[in-house]
Design a protein around this motif. Structure first.
Motif, PDB file in Angstrom:
ATOM      1  N   GLU A 125       0.787  -0.931  -0.126  1.00  0.00           N
ATOM      2  CA  GLU A 125       0.002   0.169  -0.008  1.00  0.00           C
ATOM      3  C   GLU A 125       0.760   1.230  -0.083  1.00  0.00           C
ATOM      4  OE1 GLU A 125      -3.387   0.380  -0.244  1.00  0.00           O
ATOM      5  OE2 GLU A 125      -3.453  -1.527  -0.616  1.00  0.00           O
ATOM      6  N   LEU A 126       2.070   1.059   0.666  1.00  0.00           N
ATOM      7  CA  LEU A 126       3.057   2.215   0.828  1.00  0.00           C
ATOM      8  C   LEU A 126       4.043   2.139  -0.385  1.00  0.00           C
ATOM      9  CD1 LEU A 126       3.720   4.817   2.426  1.00  0.00           C
ATOM     10  CD2 LEU A 126       5.317   3.291   3.756  1.00  0.00           C
TER      11      LEU A 126
ATOM     12  N   SER B 263      -1.741  -3.132   9.606  1.00  0.00           N
ATOM     13  CA  SER B 263      -0.929  -1.910   9.662  1.00  0.00           C
ATOM     14  C   SER B 263       0.693  -2.356  10.124  1.00  0.00           C
ATOM     15  CB  SER B 263      -1.711  -0.976  10.549  1.00  0.00           C
ATOM     16  OG  SER B 263      -0.835   0.259  10.636  1.00  0.00           O
TER      17      SER B 263
ATOM     18  N   ASP C 162       8.824   3.293   7.385  1.00  0.00           N
ATOM     19  CA  ASP C 162       7.692   2.972   6.794  1.00  0.00           C
ATOM     20  C   ASP C 162       6.468   2.873   7.745  1.00  0.00           C
ATOM     21  OD1 ASP C 162       9.183   1.988   4.403  1.00  0.00           O
ATOM     22  OD2 ASP C 162       9.819   0.696   5.425  1.00  0.00           O
TER      23      ASP C 162
ATOM     24  N   SER D 155       2.476   2.069   7.207  1.00  0.00           N
ATOM     25  CA  SER D 155       1.256   1.817   6.319  1.00  0.00           C
ATOM     26  C   SER D 155       0.189   1.077   6.900  1.00  0.00           C
ATOM     27  CB  SER D 155       1.776   0.946   5.184  1.00  0.00           C
ATOM     28  OG  SER D 155       1.066   0.704   4.299  1.00  0.00           O
TER      29      SER D 155
ATOM     30  N   ARG E 186      -8.061   1.689   7.825  1.00  0.00           N
ATOM     31  CA  ARG E 186      -7.824   2.982   8.062  1.00  0.00           C
ATOM     32  C   ARG E 186      -8.819   3.507   9.076  1.00  0.00           C
ATOM     33  NH1 ARG E 186      -5.367   4.103   2.057  1.00  0.00           N
ATOM     34  NH2 ARG E 186      -3.373   3.009   2.646  1.00  0.00           N
TER      35      ARG E 186
ATOM     36  N   SER F 216       7.748  12.240   5.100  1.00  0.00           N
ATOM     37  CA  SER F 216       6.230  11.732   4.427  1.00  0.00           C
ATOM     38  C   SER F 216       5.993  12.348   3.317  1.00  0.00           C
ATOM     39  CB  SER F 216       5.195  12.119   5.643  1.00  0.00           C
ATOM     40  OG  SER F 216       3.971  11.689   5.209  1.00  0.00           O
TER      41      SER F 216
ATOM     42  N   ARG G  47       0.435  13.238   1.186  1.00  0.00           N
ATOM     43  CA  ARG G  47      -0.170  12.337   2.234  1.00  0.00           C
ATOM     44  C   ARG G  47      -0.658  12.989   3.416  1.00  0.00           C
ATOM     45  NH1 ARG G  47       0.788   7.117   1.523  1.00  0.00           N
ATOM     46  NH2 ARG G  47       0.648   6.734   3.808  1.00  0.00           N
TER      47      ARG G  47
END
Length: 146
Positions: A26-27, A63, A83, A85, A91, A119, A123
């Motif tokens: 996802e990241l 996560s 990282d 994510s 979320r 970051s 985002r």
């Protein structure tokens, strides 16, 4: 494994790294192969990288936070989060916040003076979480491809 309110959190050992692949994608969408991901994390582990995850009620990793203990002239002894994510379906349920609190506790345990991260500029949801978690924006990060 520790439980933070309703979040089960655990650090993954080398043999468990593949459990984090779906969340890391996802990241880092350029990671397309789970075996390659495990090998990259293995190389990072030699440099002190650690991986902690949060599980949902079914025991699925939803996560993650990947971080290193560093010492630098500008920040002293600190944990650097490479990282962070969360799966889209998880979320807004507190998993990332719980991981940030876990990293804070680990930094204190190790005698660190702070926690740092970078970051991406777009985002915005992540930025709101970081600011609500006590982070400040002390600098710009510059990068150059060679």
């Amino acid at each position: 494994m520790t439980t933070s309110t309703t979040h089960a959190i655990a650090e993954l050992d080398a043999g468990e790294t593949a459990q984090a692949f779906e969340v890391m994608r996802e990241l880092r969408p350029h990671l397309t192969d789970a075996d390659e991901f495990v090998e990259l994390v293995r190389a990072q582990r030699r440099e002190g990288y650690r991986l902690v995850v949060s599980y949902d009620e079914s025991g699925r990793v939803v996560s993650l936070a990947g971080f290193r203990h560093l010492t630098s002239l500008y920040a002293g002894s600190h944990l650097y989060i490479d990282d962070l994510s969360t799966l889209p379906s998880a979320r807004g349920k507190g998993h990332a916040g719980a991981l940030l609190r876990w990293v804070d506790d680990e930094a204190r345990r190790l005698g660190c003076v702070g926690v740092h991260l970078d970051s991406g500029t777009a985002r915005h949801d992540a930025h709101r979480l970081y600011l609500a978690s006590g982070f400040v924006i002390p600098a710009f990060h510059f990068a150059k491809s060679l």
